[in-house]
Design an enzyme around this catalytic site. Structure first.
Site, PDB file in Angstrom:
ATOM      1  N   SER A 144       0.851  -1.196   0.000  1.00 42.40           N
ATOM      2  CA  SER A 144       0.000   0.000   0.000  1.00 42.40           C
ATOM      3  C   SER A 144       0.879   1.235   0.000  1.00 42.40           C
ATOM      4  CB  SER A 144      -0.907   0.023   1.231  1.00 42.40           C
ATOM      5  OG  SER A 144      -1.584   1.267   1.341  1.00 42.40           O
ATOM      6  N   LEU A 145       0.441   2.257  -0.738  1.00 40.32           N
ATOM      7  CA  LEU A 145       1.186   3.512  -0.740  1.00 40.32           C
ATOM      8  C   LEU A 145       1.102   4.225   0.601  1.00 40.32           C
ATOM      9  CD1 LEU A 145       0.494   4.951  -4.302  1.00 40.32           C
ATOM     10  CD2 LEU A 145       2.660   4.133  -3.380  1.00 40.32           C
ATOM     11  N   ASN A 147       2.019   2.943   3.194  1.00 41.65           N
ATOM     12  CA  ASN A 147       3.183   2.482   3.949  1.00 41.65           C
ATOM     13  C   ASN A 147       4.279   3.534   4.019  1.00 41.65           C
ATOM     14  OD1 ASN A 147       1.946   0.022   4.329  1.00 41.65           O
ATOM     15  ND2 ASN A 147       2.992  -0.980   2.626  1.00 41.65           N
ATOM     16  N   ASP A 166      13.575   7.296  -7.700  1.00 44.61           N
ATOM     17  CA  ASP A 166      13.997   7.639  -9.063  1.00 44.61           C
ATOM     18  C   ASP A 166      14.406   9.096  -9.222  1.00 44.61           C
ATOM     19  OD1 ASP A 166      11.540   8.788  -8.752  1.00 44.61           O
ATOM     20  OD2 ASP A 166      10.541   7.667 -10.347  1.00 44.61           O
ATOM     21  N   ASN A 257      -2.711   5.759  -5.426  1.00 42.15           N
ATOM     22  CA  ASN A 257      -2.355   7.112  -5.846  1.00 42.15           C
ATOM     23  C   ASN A 257      -2.814   8.098  -4.776  1.00 42.15           C
ATOM     24  OD1 ASN A 257      -1.367   9.169  -7.421  1.00 42.15           O
ATOM     25  ND2 ASN A 257      -2.484   8.566  -9.256  1.00 42.15           N
ATOM     26  N   CYS A 258      -2.325   9.331  -4.894  1.00 45.18           N
ATOM     27  CA  CYS A 258      -2.796  10.484  -4.111  1.00 45.18           C
ATOM     28  C   CYS A 258      -2.320  10.503  -2.659  1.00 45.18           C
ATOM     29  CB  CYS A 258      -4.328  10.594  -4.135  1.00 45.18           C
ATOM     30  SG  CYS A 258      -5.015  10.830  -5.787  1.00 45.18           S
ATOM     31  N   GLU A 259      -1.408   9.614  -2.275  1.00 42.99           N
ATOM     32  CA  GLU A 259      -0.895   9.697  -0.909  1.00 42.99           C
ATOM     33  C   GLU A 259      -0.115  10.976  -0.682  1.00 42.99           C
ATOM     34  OE1 GLU A 259       2.726   8.613  -3.015  1.00 42.99           O
ATOM     35  OE2 GLU A 259       0.610   8.150  -3.267  1.00 42.99           O
ATOM     36  N   ASP A 260       0.534  11.496  -1.737  1.00 40.43           N
ATOM     37  CA  ASP A 260       1.291  12.730  -1.592  1.00 40.43           C
ATOM     38  C   ASP A 260       0.370  13.934  -1.419  1.00 40.43           C
ATOM     39  OD1 ASP A 260       0.307  12.410  -4.123  1.00 40.43           O
ATOM     40  OD2 ASP A 260       2.222  12.637  -5.146  1.00 40.43           O
TER      41      ASP A 260
END
Length: 298
Positions: A144-145, A147, A166, A257-260
Site C-alpha cells: 500500500s502507498l 506504507n 527515481d 495514488n494520491c498519498e502525496d
C-alpha cells in the site's frame, strides 16, 4: 508683541506635536489590530473531509517550532527497482546532513542478501569523521502507498526527507532545502509544487481540480508540494497513521495514488500554514534506467 508672537509659535508647535503623536498612536493601534486579526485567521483551519483542527495534536509532540534535532532521516519509497535504490542510496549517503536511511519495503519478498550487503557497505564507506549513518528496511506485509507514511517511533531526528527512488538532487540542493526547513519546521518544504482550485463551471461549484507543473508555471502560484521530494517533521507520520480519516487512507490504498496530496493537505490542515517551494536542479532522473517498470505514484 514679540512675547505674544513667541507664545503663539510655541502653542502651534505643541499642537503639531500632539497631532503627530495622535496620528502615530492611531497607526500603532491599527497595526496591532491587523496583527491580531491576522493571527486569528491564520490559526483558524477549516476541517477538510472530516479532519478536525489538530493544533492540540501538534502541541503534544516534544518537537516545538523552535526545536529540532540535528540532521535528517531519508525516507525512501521503492518498488522492485533495486538498481535505482542502489544509486539513490549511494548518492545520498554522501550528503553531510544525513543521519539515517529508512527504506519503505512493500514487496512480497524480503530484500535479498546481496542488496542488503551492498547497501550496508555503501553506508559504512560513507560513515566517516565520527558520523554513523543508520540503515533500516521497514518491511510491510501489505502493498500500500500508505506504507510510505507509516509512523516510525524510533526516528532519532525530527526532520524527514521523503523522496522517491527515481529522483536525485545534488547534496548542496538538499542541504539548502534542509536549512529552509529549519526556519519553519512545521511546514512542508519541497521541490515539486502543484496547485488545486475549485471548479466553478457547469454547476460543479464544489469540485476540486488538480493542476500539474504547467498550471504552476502558467499561473505563477502553487498550493501544495508533493512528498516525492520534500522535508517535513516526523510528527506528521503519526498524524497520517493515527488521525487522518480512514476513508482517505482507503482511497489511497484502493487507487494506488494520491498519498502525496493527502500528506500535503494533512500538513496544511494541521498548521494552517502554506508549504514552501524551493527550487533546485535535479542531478539525475533515473526512470530511463528501468523502462519496463512504471512509477507507483504520479
Amino acid at each position: 508683541m514679540m512675547r505674544g508672537s513667541l507664545l503663539g509659535r510655541r502653542t502651534a508647535t505643541r499642537l503639531r506635536q500632539v497631532a503627530i503623536s495622535a496620528v502615530k498612536s492611531a497607526k500603532i493601534k491599527l497595526l496591532l489590530c491587523c496583527c491580531v486579526l491576522f493571527t486569528f485567521f491564520a490559526t483558524r483551519t477549516t476541517p477538510f473531509l472530516g479532519w478536525a483542527d489538530h493544533a492540540d495534536s501538534l502541541n503534544s509532540f516534544s518537537g516545538s517550532r523552535l526545536y529540532y534535532r540535528r540532521g535528517y532521516a531519508l525516507l525512501i519509497n521503492t518498488w522492485k527497482r533495486n538498481d535505482l535504490l542502489k544509486q539513490s542510496i549511494s548518492h545520498y549517503t554522501s550528503c553531510r546532513g544525513l543521519d539515517s536511511i529508512r527504506i519503505v519495503w512493500s514487496e512480497p519478498n524480503p530484500p535479498s542478501d546481496n542488496l542488503v550487503k551492498f547497501l550496508t557497505q555503501v553506508v559504512q564507506s560513507n560513515s566517516r569523521d565520527g558520523r554513523q549513518i543508520e540503515l533500516k528496511f521497514d518491511i510491510h506485509e501489505e502493498d500500500s502507498l500508505n506504507n510510505r507514511f507509516k509512523e516510525l517511533k524510533d526516528l532519532k531526528t525530527d526532520a524527514v526527507l521523503s523522496i522517491d527512488d527515481d529522483i536525485i538532487f545534488p547534496c548542496s540542493t538538499v542541504e539548502f532545502a534542509f536549512s529552509v526547513w529549519r526556519t519553519a519546521p512545521n511546514a512542508m518544504v519541497g521541490w515539486v509544487p502543484r496547485m488545486h482550485w475549485i471548479e466553478k463551471l457547469n454547476g460543479n461549484a464544489g469540485r476540486y481540480i488538480y493542476g500539474g507543473w504547467w498550471s504552476v508555471w502558467w499561473t505563477g502560484t502553487y498550493s501544495m508540494v508533493l512528498s516525492k521530494a520534500a522535508f517535513f517533521h516526523k510528527k506528521y507520520l503519526s498524524l497520517y497513521t493515527n488521525e487522518m480519516p480512514a476513508s482517505i487512507r482507503e482511497y489511497v490504498a484502493k487507487n494506488r495514488n494520491c498519498e502525496d496530496i493527502a500528506m500535503s493537505f494533512l500538513v496544511a490542515n494541521a498548521t494552517g500554514a502554506s508549504p514552501i517551494w524551493v527550487k533546485g536542479p535535479v542531478l539525475v532522473v533515473l526512470l530511463r534506467l528501468v523502462p519496463v517498470s512504471l512509477p507507483r505514484s504520479l
